[in-house]
Motif scaffolding. Structure first.
Motif, PDB file in Angstrom:
ATOM      1  N   PHE A   5       0.828  -1.204   0.000  1.00 30.56           N
ATOM      2  CA  PHE A   5       0.000   0.000   0.000  1.00 30.56           C
ATOM      3  C   PHE A   5       0.859   1.250   0.000  1.00 30.56           C
ATOM      4  CE2 PHE A   5       0.669  -1.195   4.390  1.00 30.56           C
ATOM      5  CZ  PHE A   5       1.031  -0.015   4.987  1.00 30.56           C
ATOM      6  N   ALA A  31      -1.826   4.548  -9.756  1.00 30.56           N
ATOM      7  CA  ALA A  31      -2.576   3.554  -8.982  1.00 30.56           C
ATOM      8  C   ALA A  31      -3.224   2.521  -9.904  1.00 30.56           C
ATOM      9  CB  ALA A  31      -3.635   4.248  -8.132  1.00 30.56           C
ATOM     10  N   ARG A  37      -1.686  -3.151  -5.617  1.00 34.78           N
ATOM     11  CA  ARG A  37      -1.402  -2.298  -4.465  1.00 34.78           C
ATOM     12  C   ARG A  37      -2.627  -1.481  -4.095  1.00 34.78           C
ATOM     13  NH1 ARG A  37       4.105  -0.183  -7.020  1.00 34.78           N
ATOM     14  NH2 ARG A  37       5.388  -2.012  -6.606  1.00 34.78           N
ATOM     15  N   GLN A  38      -2.649  -1.049  -2.839  1.00 34.23           N
ATOM     16  CA  GLN A  38      -3.730  -0.180  -2.372  1.00 34.23           C
ATOM     17  C   GLN A  38      -3.157   1.215  -2.174  1.00 34.23           C
ATOM     18  OE1 GLN A  38      -5.540  -1.470   1.266  1.00 34.23           O
ATOM     19  NE2 GLN A  38      -6.989   0.216   1.295  1.00 34.23           N
ATOM     20  N   ILE A  40      -3.924   5.146  -0.783  1.00 35.12           N
ATOM     21  CA  ILE A  40      -4.771   5.939   0.100  1.00 35.12           C
ATOM     22  C   ILE A  40      -4.353   7.399  -0.047  1.00 35.12           C
ATOM     23  CG2 ILE A  40      -5.480   6.346   2.489  1.00 35.12           C
ATOM     24  CD1 ILE A  40      -4.477   3.393   2.995  1.00 35.12           C
ATOM     25  N   MET A  55     -12.703   0.573  -9.095  1.00 38.36           N
ATOM     26  CA  MET A  55     -11.491   0.465  -8.278  1.00 38.36           C
ATOM     27  C   MET A  55     -11.349   1.608  -7.275  1.00 38.36           C
ATOM     28  SD  MET A  55      -8.733  -0.796 -11.119  1.00 38.36           S
ATOM     29  CE  MET A  55      -7.398  -0.763  -9.950  1.00 38.36           C
TER      30      MET A  55
END
Length: 84
Positions: A5, A31, A37-38, A40, A55
């Motif tokens: 992440f 992204a 992967r995440q 934020i 997504m």
């Protein structure tokens, strides 16, 4: 070792509108190119320029009450206010 992440907090706080839009587009492209992967992204600004799809998930908090924030900043005793 690679982490699954990435997080960015208030990355756009000092950007003007056009540069913020460009930055968000670049971050979203990155992204989308790494779906394993995440990502934020935390921002105090309006999320309307974010491209939404299956997504992308947006969590938006309610704006704080102005009177509570003002009294806290000025050091006044706060009153109990029910939370909506």
């Amino acid at each position: 070792m690679d982490v699954p992440f990435r997080a960015m907090d208030e990355f756009d706080v000092f950007m003007d509108g056009p540069n913020r839009k460009i930055a968000i587009n670049l971050l979203q492209q990155s992204a989308f190119n790494h779906p394993q992967r995440q990502f934020i992204f935390i921002t105090p600004h309006d999320p309307s320029v974010i491209h939404r799809n299956e997504m992308v998930k947006i969590h938006q908090l309610k704006a704080p009450r102005e009177t509570s924030a003002r009294s806290s900043l000025l050091g006044y005793a706060s009153q109990s206010v029910p939370i909506d």
